[in-house]
Every structure is written in C-alpha cells, then in structure tokens.
Scaffold this motif. Structure first.
Motif, PDB file in Angstrom:
ATOM      1  N   GLU A 259       0.816  -1.209   0.000  1.00  0.00           N
ATOM      2  CA  GLU A 259       0.000   0.000   0.000  1.00  0.00           C
ATOM      3  C   GLU A 259       0.854   1.266   0.000  1.00  0.00           C
ATOM      4  O   GLU A 259       1.995   1.265   0.451  1.00  0.00           O
ATOM      5  CB  GLU A 259      -0.926  -0.001   1.220  1.00  0.00           C
ATOM      6  CG  GLU A 259      -1.982  -1.097   1.152  1.00  0.00           C
ATOM      7  CD  GLU A 259      -2.815  -1.150   2.416  1.00  0.00           C
ATOM      8  OE1 GLU A 259      -4.048  -1.067   2.303  1.00  0.00           O
ATOM      9  OE2 GLU A 259      -2.233  -1.282   3.499  1.00  0.00           O
ATOM     10  N   SER A 260       0.262   2.307  -0.501  1.00  0.00           N
ATOM     11  CA  SER A 260       0.890   3.626  -0.499  1.00  0.00           C
ATOM     12  C   SER A 260       0.268   4.453   0.625  1.00  0.00           C
ATOM     13  O   SER A 260      -0.915   4.296   0.940  1.00  0.00           O
ATOM     14  CB  SER A 260       0.669   4.309  -1.852  1.00  0.00           C
ATOM     15  OG  SER A 260       1.273   5.576  -1.877  1.00  0.00           O
ATOM     16  N   PHE A 261       1.059   5.334   1.237  1.00  0.00           N
ATOM     17  CA  PHE A 261       0.567   6.144   2.355  1.00  0.00           C
ATOM     18  C   PHE A 261       0.795   7.627   2.087  1.00  0.00           C
ATOM     19  O   PHE A 261       1.837   8.014   1.545  1.00  0.00           O
ATOM     20  CB  PHE A 261       1.288   5.775   3.656  1.00  0.00           C
ATOM     21  CG  PHE A 261       0.978   4.391   4.158  1.00  0.00           C
ATOM     22  CD1 PHE A 261      -0.034   4.191   5.080  1.00  0.00           C
ATOM     23  CD2 PHE A 261       1.692   3.303   3.699  1.00  0.00           C
ATOM     24  CE1 PHE A 261      -0.323   2.918   5.550  1.00  0.00           C
ATOM     25  CE2 PHE A 261       1.415   2.022   4.156  1.00  0.00           C
ATOM     26  CZ  PHE A 261       0.399   1.829   5.083  1.00  0.00           C
ATOM     27  N   VAL A 277      -4.513   5.249  -4.253  1.00  0.00           N
ATOM     28  CA  VAL A 277      -3.779   5.273  -5.525  1.00  0.00           C
ATOM     29  C   VAL A 277      -2.285   5.324  -5.241  1.00  0.00           C
ATOM     30  O   VAL A 277      -1.838   6.092  -4.380  1.00  0.00           O
ATOM     31  CB  VAL A 277      -4.187   6.503  -6.375  1.00  0.00           C
ATOM     32  CG1 VAL A 277      -3.410   6.528  -7.686  1.00  0.00           C
ATOM     33  CG2 VAL A 277      -5.687   6.490  -6.627  1.00  0.00           C
ATOM     34  N   ASN A 278      -1.514   4.508  -5.937  1.00  0.00           N
ATOM     35  CA  ASN A 278      -0.054   4.573  -5.789  1.00  0.00           C
ATOM     36  C   ASN A 278       0.480   5.831  -6.460  1.00  0.00           C
ATOM     37  O   ASN A 278       0.285   6.034  -7.655  1.00  0.00           O
ATOM     38  CB  ASN A 278       0.604   3.336  -6.421  1.00  0.00           C
ATOM     39  CG  ASN A 278       0.533   2.135  -5.498  1.00  0.00           C
ATOM     40  OD1 ASN A 278       0.441   2.279  -4.284  1.00  0.00           O
ATOM     41  ND2 ASN A 278       0.566   0.954  -6.068  1.00  0.00           N
ATOM     42  N   ARG A 279       1.135   6.661  -5.693  1.00  0.00           N
ATOM     43  CA  ARG A 279       1.675   7.912  -6.218  1.00  0.00           C
ATOM     44  C   ARG A 279       3.197   7.884  -6.144  1.00  0.00           C
ATOM     45  O   ARG A 279       3.788   7.049  -5.465  1.00  0.00           O
ATOM     46  CB  ARG A 279       1.129   9.102  -5.430  1.00  0.00           C
ATOM     47  CG  ARG A 279      -0.394   9.211  -5.457  1.00  0.00           C
ATOM     48  CD  ARG A 279      -0.861  10.468  -4.766  1.00  0.00           C
ATOM     49  NE  ARG A 279      -2.303  10.542  -4.674  1.00  0.00           N
ATOM     50  CZ  ARG A 279      -3.098  11.009  -5.634  1.00  0.00           C
ATOM     51  NH1 ARG A 279      -2.559  11.450  -6.759  1.00  0.00           N
ATOM     52  NH2 ARG A 279      -4.406  11.054  -5.473  1.00  0.00           N
ATOM     53  N   LYS A 280       3.804   8.825  -6.824  1.00  0.00           N
ATOM     54  CA  LYS A 280       5.259   8.944  -6.787  1.00  0.00           C
ATOM     55  C   LYS A 280       5.707   9.164  -5.348  1.00  0.00           C
ATOM     56  O   LYS A 280       5.156   9.987  -4.628  1.00  0.00           O
ATOM     57  CB  LYS A 280       5.690  10.123  -7.665  1.00  0.00           C
ATOM     58  CG  LYS A 280       7.189  10.212  -7.906  1.00  0.00           C
ATOM     59  CD  LYS A 280       7.492  11.344  -8.882  1.00  0.00           C
ATOM     60  CE  LYS A 280       8.979  11.431  -9.170  1.00  0.00           C
ATOM     61  NZ  LYS A 280       9.287  12.528 -10.118  1.00  0.00           N
ATOM     62  N   GLN A 281       6.728   8.406  -4.937  1.00  0.00           N
ATOM     63  CA  GLN A 281       7.181   8.449  -3.544  1.00  0.00           C
ATOM     64  C   GLN A 281       8.046   9.686  -3.300  1.00  0.00           C
ATOM     65  O   GLN A 281       9.274   9.624  -3.375  1.00  0.00           O
ATOM     66  CB  GLN A 281       7.978   7.193  -3.210  1.00  0.00           C
ATOM     67  CG  GLN A 281       7.157   5.925  -3.217  1.00  0.00           C
ATOM     68  CD  GLN A 281       8.003   4.764  -2.763  1.00  0.00           C
ATOM     69  OE1 GLN A 281       8.195   4.543  -1.565  1.00  0.00           O
ATOM     70  NE2 GLN A 281       8.544   4.017  -3.702  1.00  0.00           N
ATOM     71  N   THR A 282       7.390  10.779  -3.021  1.00  0.00           N
ATOM     72  CA  THR A 282       8.089  12.048  -2.833  1.00  0.00           C
ATOM     73  C   THR A 282       7.713  12.657  -1.495  1.00  0.00           C
ATOM     74  O   THR A 282       6.540  12.755  -1.149  1.00  0.00           O
ATOM     75  CB  THR A 282       7.722  13.032  -3.960  1.00  0.00           C
ATOM     76  OG1 THR A 282       8.159  12.492  -5.216  1.00  0.00           O
ATOM     77  CG2 THR A 282       8.398  14.381  -3.740  1.00  0.00           C
ATOM     78  N   LEU A 283       8.729  13.057  -0.725  1.00  0.00           N
ATOM     79  CA  LEU A 283       8.524  13.765   0.532  1.00  0.00           C
ATOM     80  C   LEU A 283       9.075  15.178   0.406  1.00  0.00           C
ATOM     81  O   LEU A 283      10.151  15.386  -0.155  1.00  0.00           O
ATOM     82  CB  LEU A 283       9.232  13.061   1.691  1.00  0.00           C
ATOM     83  CG  LEU A 283       8.683  11.699   2.133  1.00  0.00           C
ATOM     84  CD1 LEU A 283       9.505  11.166   3.303  1.00  0.00           C
ATOM     85  CD2 LEU A 283       7.214  11.794   2.528  1.00  0.00           C
ATOM     86  N   VAL A 284       8.329  16.134   0.947  1.00  0.00           N
ATOM     87  CA  VAL A 284       8.764  17.527   0.982  1.00  0.00           C
ATOM     88  C   VAL A 284       9.051  17.899   2.434  1.00  0.00           C
ATOM     89  O   VAL A 284       8.187  17.759   3.305  1.00  0.00           O
ATOM     90  CB  VAL A 284       7.692  18.461   0.401  1.00  0.00           C
ATOM     91  CG1 VAL A 284       8.154  19.914   0.487  1.00  0.00           C
ATOM     92  CG2 VAL A 284       7.380  18.090  -1.037  1.00  0.00           C
ATOM     93  N   PHE A 285      10.264  18.371   2.696  1.00  0.00           N
ATOM     94  CA  PHE A 285      10.680  18.804   4.032  1.00  0.00           C
ATOM     95  C   PHE A 285      10.721  20.335   4.055  1.00  0.00           C
ATOM     96  O   PHE A 285      11.244  20.957   3.122  1.00  0.00           O
ATOM     97  CB  PHE A 285      12.075  18.282   4.370  1.00  0.00           C
ATOM     98  CG  PHE A 285      12.163  16.791   4.505  1.00  0.00           C
ATOM     99  CD1 PHE A 285      12.259  16.189   5.753  1.00  0.00           C
ATOM    100  CD2 PHE A 285      12.169  15.973   3.381  1.00  0.00           C
ATOM    101  CE1 PHE A 285      12.344  14.814   5.887  1.00  0.00           C
ATOM    102  CE2 PHE A 285      12.256  14.588   3.505  1.00  0.00           C
ATOM    103  CZ  PHE A 285      12.339  14.014   4.755  1.00  0.00           C
TER     104      PHE A 285
END
Length: 304
Positions: A259-261, A277-285
């Motif tokens: 699963e995507s979170f 929905v599986n989305r691009k694995q991007t984190l914004v800090f």
C-alpha cells in the motif's frame, strides 16, 4: 459588476490550513457556490493540491513564498482565474511562512480593484505550537505573532489536547495581540462557514518584512525514493531528526506492504493515511537552515 470574494488562509507550518480548506470547500459545495483555490507551496512539488476536489479550479504557486519571492505570480494567476471562470470566491492557501499582509498586498493590485473583494484573512494557530513558540527562532516567533495580529479571524486549532486553564491562557494571549479579530477554538479545523465570512476587514497595521529565505532562513527539500523504504529505519530517522524540521508531507511506500501512504509530520507528530492510488514516492521537508546533503544521505539509507 459582481466582485469575487477572496479569503486568505494563513498560519504556521502544520497548523491545519489544508484541513480547514477542505472543510470550507465541502460547505461551499453544499451552498452551490462557484469556488476556486490558489495554493502556494514553499517546495518544488505540491502535495496538498491532491486534497482539492477535481472539479474545483486550482492554480499552484511552487518553489517560493507568495509573500515575497513569487508575489508577481499570484497576480498573474488571479488574473487568469478571473478570465477563465465565473466565480463567487477564491481561497488562497499560503505557505506556513507567508506573511498575510504581503499576500494581501498582492491581492490588492490595481488590476483587480473592481473585480476582487478581499473579505478576510483567516489565521489558524496550532495550540501546541503556540504554547511552545519560545523554542522557535526570534524571526519565526515574530512571524507567528504577526500572523495572529493581522488576522480578521483566528482559529485556535487542536484544542482537544489542552486543559481548560491552558485554553484560557492562550485565548488571553491571542486577544491581547489581536483584540478586534474574531477568535474561535476548533478541533480538526471544523467551523461553520458563516463564522468566518465577515462583512468588513480589520484595519491592517504596518509589519516588519521578513523574506522567507534571507530573514527566516527557511528552506525546503524534496526527496524522491526509487523503491519502498524500511518502516523501522524511517521511524528511527524521525526520532533523531533535528527540531529545525517543522513539516514533512508527501507519499511513501514501505517494504512490508504493497500500500501507499500519505505521510504528514508536524510538531513531532507523524501521521500515516492509506492512499488508494499509488503515487510517486516524494517527501517535501520544510525547516530552518536545512542541510540538503545530510538529509539526502540519511534518506538514501532507508531504501531497501
């Protein structure tokens, strides 16, 4: 000529602006009003825009703060919205480090004098962040206070974590800073739309300008993972993370699950929500004086 109402949503990082916006849009939809949204993100990638209903006109301003570095872009986007859509109101969600007065200045361009009516600045305050604001730098404390000072409506959010005496103390502090604004205590930014729609804005005072980069030393860092990451290592990373990182948001996958979170982090509290929905694995800090190279090295070690 009908004027389009404008509401500026202000508040420090993680206070609950996007949740407030979602609540507002839901009620506006029930009222059958035509609404548009402008979202400003300090980073290069927009995360919160996925929360906006598809049928709602949306303009995004990325990689800068609308109060200073990309103020001109806001004027352009407002002009485009007025040209493209027949609207009743526009909601502008600022970054957590935006000064509301400078956003207001951008909305008061002569180009829009007869087309827009700025109805209110709404500032949402995280109760816990306010209680512990002395841990912030002097510039950020000033910004937090001025976001309150210049608001027409202040929402003291996340009050469920406060005792009655703590509530009374914070209410007294906020009212001493802004005695003329409307003040509401909320949980999950829930408030009737009628409470925040006011007829006349308060008179705004002069403020101390704070450029998001030059003065507050705030930076954003965007990291994309090529593969799922180890949950245990990720939580270790969060526990050891410096206090100068105020906000993390984005999408992530873990090696133990398919699963995507949607991941949100503010004021030391991580939140994981399953994403259909599986989305691009991007984190914004978003934080103060971020060390990009160090963050990249630490995050690269999390990939399985």
């Amino acid at each position: 000529m009908k004027q389009v109402e404008v509401y500026i949503l202000s508040g420090f990082l993680g206070a609950g602006k996007t949740t407030l916006l979602q609540n507002i849009l839901s009620e506006e939809q029930q009222n059958h009003r035509k609404i548009a949204v402008v979202m400003n993100e300090l980073g290069e990638v927009s995360i919160d825009s996925n929360m906006i209903p598809e049928e709602t006109p949306l303009k995004e301003l990325l990689n800068g703060c609308v109060c200073c570095t990309i103020q001109g872009q806001l004027e352009v986007q407002l002009e485009n919205m007025l040209r493209e859509y027949d609207l009743d109101a526009i909601y502008i969600e600022t970054t957590g480090v935006a000064h509301p007065i400078e956003v207001l200045d951008a909305c008061l361009s002569p180009l829009f004098a007869e087309k827009l009516e700025v109805k209110a600045i709404l500032t949402i305050v995280d109760a816990n962040r306010w209680q512990n604001r002395t841990g912030l730098s002097i510039q950020l404390r000033k910004l937090l206070i001025e976001q309150v000072e210049h608001a027409d409506v202040v929402l003291l959010n996340k009050v469920d974590s406060l005792s009655e005496s703590e509530k009374a103390k914070i209410v007294s502090e906020i009212q001493s800073i802004n005695p003329t604004g409307k003040l509401f205590m909320t949980e999950f930014a829930r408030i009737p739309l009628s409470s925040i729609q006011i007829n006349k804005m308060n008179k705004k005072q002069q403020h101390e300008q704070a450029h998001v980069h030059n003065h507050l030393h705030l930076r954003s860092y965007v990291h994309t993972f090529a593969n799922p990451i180890d949950l245990e290592k990720f939580e270790d990373f969060l526990r050891e993370m410096p206090d100068t990182i105020f906000r993390i948001k984005g999408y992530i996958r873990f090696s133990h699950s398919k699963e995507s979170f949607l991941f949100q982090y503010s004021y030391g509290m991580p939140l994981y929500m399953k994403e259909p929905v599986n989305r691009k694995q991007t984190l914004v800090f978003i934080g103060e004086n971020l060390d990009h190279s160090m963050l990249q090295k630490q995050l690269d070690t999390l990939v399985m």
